[in-house]
Design a protein around this motif. Structure first.
Motif, PDB file in Angstrom:
ATOM      1  N   TYR A  51       0.941  -1.387  -0.365  1.00 25.01           N
ATOM      2  CA  TYR A  51       0.027   0.425   0.251  1.00 25.01           C
ATOM      3  C   TYR A  51       0.670   1.519  -0.014  1.00 25.01           C
ATOM      4  CZ  TYR A  51      -4.050  -3.458   1.147  1.00 25.01           C
ATOM      5  OH  TYR A  51      -4.609  -4.303   0.992  1.00 25.01           O
ATOM      6  N   ARG A  52       1.939   1.223   0.837  1.00 25.60           N
ATOM      7  CA  ARG A  52       2.953   2.502   0.893  1.00 25.60           C
ATOM      8  C   ARG A  52       2.388   3.885   1.232  1.00 25.60           C
ATOM      9  NH1 ARG A  52       7.098   0.550  -1.425  1.00 25.60           N
ATOM     10  NH2 ARG A  52       8.389   2.063  -1.792  1.00 25.60           N
ATOM     11  N   TYR A  53       2.169   4.042   1.922  1.00 26.25           N
ATOM     12  CA  TYR A  53       0.632   4.995   2.883  1.00 26.25           C
ATOM     13  C   TYR A  53       2.276   4.841   3.630  1.00 26.25           C
ATOM     14  CZ  TYR A  53      -1.103   1.495   6.534  1.00 26.25           C
ATOM     15  OH  TYR A  53      -1.011   0.825   7.433  1.00 26.25           O
ATOM     16  N   MET A  95       5.321  18.513   2.406  1.00 20.19           N
ATOM     17  CA  MET A  95       6.833  18.366   1.983  1.00 20.19           C
ATOM     18  C   MET A  95       7.257  17.613   2.500  1.00 20.19           C
ATOM     19  SD  MET A  95       7.217  23.110   1.717  1.00 20.19           S
ATOM     20  CE  MET A  95       6.560  23.089   3.326  1.00 20.19           C
ATOM     21  N   ILE A  96       6.550  17.237   4.465  1.00 21.83           N
ATOM     22  CA  ILE A  96       7.333  16.370   5.295  1.00 21.83           C
ATOM     23  C   ILE A  96       7.396  14.850   4.072  1.00 21.83           C
ATOM     24  CG2 ILE A  96       6.711  15.192   7.181  1.00 21.83           C
ATOM     25  CD1 ILE A  96       5.853  17.684   8.123  1.00 21.83           C
ATOM     26  N   VAL A  97       6.167  15.063   3.993  1.00 23.68           N
ATOM     27  CA  VAL A  97       5.740  13.768   3.226  1.00 23.68           C
ATOM     28  C   VAL A  97       6.739  13.303   1.864  1.00 23.68           C
ATOM     29  CG1 VAL A  97       4.245  12.154   1.455  1.00 23.68           C
ATOM     30  CG2 VAL A  97       3.461  12.768   4.321  1.00 23.68           C
ATOM     31  N   ASP A  98       6.922  14.649   1.359  1.00 21.93           N
ATOM     32  CA  ASP A  98       7.707  14.540  -0.246  1.00 21.93           C
ATOM     33  C   ASP A  98       9.364  14.116   0.714  1.00 21.93           C
ATOM     34  OD1 ASP A  98       5.993  14.943  -2.107  1.00 21.93           O
ATOM     35  OD2 ASP A  98       5.611  17.309  -1.958  1.00 21.93           O
ATOM     36  N   GLU A  99       9.438  14.659   1.466  1.00 22.50           N
ATOM     37  CA  GLU A  99      10.799  14.807   2.233  1.00 22.50           C
ATOM     38  C   GLU A  99      11.579  13.646   2.006  1.00 22.50           C
ATOM     39  OE1 GLU A  99      14.999  15.007   3.167  1.00 22.50           O
ATOM     40  OE2 GLU A  99      13.638  16.328   1.859  1.00 22.50           O
ATOM     41  N   ILE A 100      10.454  12.516   3.333  1.00 19.50           N
ATOM     42  CA  ILE A 100      10.486  11.195   3.572  1.00 19.50           C
ATOM     43  C   ILE A 100      11.086  10.181   2.384  1.00 19.50           C
ATOM     44  CG2 ILE A 100       9.096   9.603   4.813  1.00 19.50           C
ATOM     45  CD1 ILE A 100       8.244  11.191   6.576  1.00 19.50           C
ATOM     46  N   ASN A 101       9.991  10.560   1.372  1.00 20.73           N
ATOM     47  CA  ASN A 101       9.940   9.359   0.107  1.00 20.73           C
ATOM     48  C   ASN A 101      10.960   9.852  -0.190  1.00 20.73           C
ATOM     49  OD1 ASN A 101       6.958   9.150  -0.008  1.00 20.73           O
ATOM     50  ND2 ASN A 101       5.768  10.356  -0.702  1.00 20.73           N
ATOM     51  N   ARG A 102      12.072  11.038  -0.771  1.00 19.24           N
ATOM     52  CA  ARG A 102      12.792  11.280  -1.268  1.00 19.24           C
ATOM     53  C   ARG A 102      14.181  10.667  -0.312  1.00 19.24           C
ATOM     54  NH1 ARG A 102      10.911  16.344  -2.290  1.00 19.24           N
ATOM     55  NH2 ARG A 102      12.210  17.305  -0.480  1.00 19.24           N
ATOM     56  N   GLU A 103      14.070  10.877   1.000  1.00 14.47           N
ATOM     57  CA  GLU A 103      15.039   9.749   1.570  1.00 14.47           C
ATOM     58  C   GLU A 103      14.727   8.521   1.327  1.00 14.47           C
ATOM     59  OE1 GLU A 103      14.799  11.037   5.752  1.00 14.47           O
ATOM     60  OE2 GLU A 103      15.356  12.431   5.582  1.00 14.47           O
ATOM     61  N   GLU A 104      13.947   7.764   1.134  1.00 16.13           N
ATOM     62  CA  GLU A 104      13.647   6.714   1.251  1.00 16.13           C
ATOM     63  C   GLU A 104      14.346   5.938   0.181  1.00 16.13           C
ATOM     64  OE1 GLU A 104       9.943   3.751   0.445  1.00 16.13           O
ATOM     65  OE2 GLU A 104      10.326   4.155   2.719  1.00 16.13           O
ATOM     66  N   ARG A 105      13.976   6.407  -1.500  1.00 21.27           N
ATOM     67  CA  ARG A 105      14.229   6.305  -2.246  1.00 21.27           C
ATOM     68  C   ARG A 105      15.578   6.453  -2.569  1.00 21.27           C
ATOM     69  NH1 ARG A 105      10.010  10.077  -4.310  1.00 21.27           N
ATOM     70  NH2 ARG A 105      10.642  11.318  -4.644  1.00 21.27           N
ATOM     71  N   THR A 106      16.556   7.487  -2.036  1.00 23.23           N
ATOM     72  CA  THR A 106      18.245   7.222  -1.606  1.00 23.23           C
ATOM     73  C   THR A 106      18.722   6.565  -1.266  1.00 23.23           C
ATOM     74  OG1 THR A 106      17.991  10.353  -1.419  1.00 23.23           O
ATOM     75  CG2 THR A 106      19.494   8.923  -1.523  1.00 23.23           C
ATOM     76  N   THR A 107      17.729   6.072  -0.042  1.00 21.33           N
ATOM     77  CA  THR A 107      18.237   4.691   0.652  1.00 21.33           C
ATOM     78  C   THR A 107      18.008   3.592  -0.034  1.00 21.33           C
ATOM     79  OG1 THR A 107      17.631   5.650   2.790  1.00 21.33           O
ATOM     80  CG2 THR A 107      17.861   3.251   2.997  1.00 21.33           C
ATOM     81  N   VAL A 108      16.929   3.820  -0.797  1.00 19.66           N
ATOM     82  CA  VAL A 108      17.084   2.376  -1.613  1.00 19.66           C
ATOM     83  C   VAL A 108      17.676   1.966  -2.747  1.00 19.66           C
ATOM     84  CG1 VAL A 108      15.440   1.021  -3.502  1.00 19.66           C
ATOM     85  CG2 VAL A 108      14.507   2.462  -1.597  1.00 19.66           C
ATOM     86  N   THR A 109      18.249   3.704  -3.278  1.00 16.50           N
ATOM     87  CA  THR A 109      19.121   3.356  -4.501  1.00 16.50           C
ATOM     88  C   THR A 109      20.707   3.099  -4.408  1.00 16.50           C
ATOM     89  OG1 THR A 109      17.533   5.236  -5.386  1.00 16.50           O
ATOM     90  CG2 THR A 109      20.412   5.024  -6.092  1.00 16.50           C
ATOM     91  N   TYR A 110      21.378   3.226  -2.619  1.00 21.39           N
ATOM     92  CA  TYR A 110      22.326   2.815  -2.565  1.00 21.39           C
ATOM     93  C   TYR A 110      22.286   1.880  -1.595  1.00 21.39           C
ATOM     94  CZ  TYR A 110      23.562   8.154  -4.113  1.00 21.39           C
ATOM     95  OH  TYR A 110      23.953   9.049  -5.448  1.00 21.39           O
ATOM     96  N   ARG A 111      21.606   0.897  -1.900  1.00 24.43           N
ATOM     97  CA  ARG A 111      21.178   0.002  -0.834  1.00 24.43           C
ATOM     98  C   ARG A 111      22.681  -0.684  -1.291  1.00 24.43           C
ATOM     99  NH1 ARG A 111      16.076  -1.769   1.335  1.00 24.43           N
ATOM    100  NH2 ARG A 111      16.365   0.108   2.577  1.00 24.43           N
TER     101      ARG A 111
END
Length: 375
Positions: free
Chosen positions: A116-118, A359-375
């Motif tokens: 669901y990714r909410y 903006m808070i939600v967008d920032e968390i989403n960006r953090e998660e995408r960055t973490t996945v990219t560099y995992r």
């Protein structure tokens, strides 16, 4: 966006300040086209007391004031979270909720995160993090994306105690569609105060900053609110203050329009343990364009400009002096009220908070995408 909110009550604001902010947020979400479901427990403490105090007509009054808002009543044992959360994009769970509900929603988020990714947030708008830390530590927030704290000092508590993986400051605000000046030529008195007596958390302060100044200045004053014990009612009477009883929060602008000044008397936990948190009534009061005199509180987060948005009284004598100046100098009173209202409209409306949450939600989403990219 599909938003789900789990709160103590949307229908009742009886001794329940979160309902003020939630109604403004809900209205804002609805106006911009978001889908919103608000869940509240059947027969909540606040709703039960509201009906006992003012009858079922109080609920009808809420529906007339907020025709676009409604809530879904539930019983915890039979609540189907799979159905409630299936299509969610954003979920807010207020701190005045059952520990089991908070845990179950977190577990749902963990089990179905990749499906669901909410985004899931715990929303704290009270002082229990410092006055009852054991109760707050008992909430299982391990599966939440973060905590939305209504003041920086509370955010720091969550961070220091490790109660959540992430804590962010998200202040309350006013809904200017409801809280705005309502000019009136009729004045019912000099001073009005809208607030609850409560749990003796500010009894001394109310005597120093409200009752004694009113009595010594001989002002015509009225107080509205709930949970006034007999000794409080006697104290009001002795000060010559009329007691107006319970008042629906959305009726406050009409009441303010019939008086010349109001005061803010913070509860002791906020002045001593939680500096920087004004509570939502300050935002709403200033939005209504009535001159405000506040007892001391430390605006450490620079939400306002004390002395320009509202007057500040360091003690009872100074409260008398500030009240007298406002009542004797209409231009000063008008300037103070106008400055406070302009500050709220520029920085502290529910529309501002909705954008901040985006903006808070967008920032968390960006953090998660960055973490996945560099995992």
């Amino acid at each position: 966006m599909k938003i789900k909110v789990f709160c103590h009550s949307l229908l009742s604001d009886w001794n329940h300040g979160n309902a003020h902010f939630l109604r403004g947020l809900a209205t804002e979400w609805k106006l911009r086209g978001d889908s919103l479901d608000v869940y509240e427990p059947r027969d909540s403490w606040s709703l039960t007391n509201l009906i006992s105090d003012r009858g079922v007509g109080a609920v009808r009054e809420f529906r007339r004031a907020y025709p676009s808002l409604n809530s879904i009543s539930y019983d915890l044992k039979s609540l189907d979270l799979e159905m409630a959360l299936a299509d969610a994009d954003l979920v807010l769970v207020h701190e005045w909720n059952d520990h089991e509900l908070v845990r179950r929603i977190g577990e749902h988020h963990r089990r179905h995160h990749h499906r669901y990714r909410y985004r899931l947030f715990f929303h704290d708008t009270h002082h229990r993090s410092v006055t009852d830390p054991a109760a707050m530590a008992a909430y299982d927030l391990s599966n939440y994306d973060g905590v939305l704290a209504f003041g920086e000092v509370i955010r720091q508590v969550y961070e220091e105690k490790g109660w959540a993986k992430r804590a962010l400051t998200w202040h309350e605000a006013a809904d200017p569609r409801v809280f705005h000046p309502k000019p009136s030529n009729r004045k019912d008195g000099d001073l009005v105060w809208i607030g609850n007596w409560g749990d003796e958390e500010r009894t001394e302060e109310l005597h120093e900053f409200l009752l004694r100044p009113v009595k010594e200045l001989g002002l015509r004053a009225t107080v509205f609110g709930v949970r006034y014990p007999d000794h409080a009612l006697r104290a009001l009477a002795e000060a010559g203050i009329s007691y107006g009883g319970s008042l629906a929060n959305h009726a406050a602008p009409d009441i303010f329009s019939h008086y010349k000044v109001t005061v803010h008397v913070p509860r002791r936990p906020y002045t001593r343990l939680l500096p920087g948190i004004p509570t939502i009534r300050v935002f709403e009061t200033l939005a209504c364009g009535i001159p405000l005199v506040s007892a001391p509180w430390q605006d450490s987060e620079r939400l306002f400009t004390p002395g320009e948005d509202f007057a500040v009284a360091r003690d009872g004598d100074e409260m008398k002096s500030k009240l007298s100046r406002i009542l004797d100098d209409p231009q000063y009173a008008a300037n103070l009220a106008d400055h406070g209202r302009r500050t709220v409209l520029a920085r502290h409306t529910c529309a501002h908070r909705v954008r901040e949450l985006d903006m808070i939600v967008d920032e968390i989403n960006r953090e998660e995408r960055t973490t996945v990219t560099y995992r």
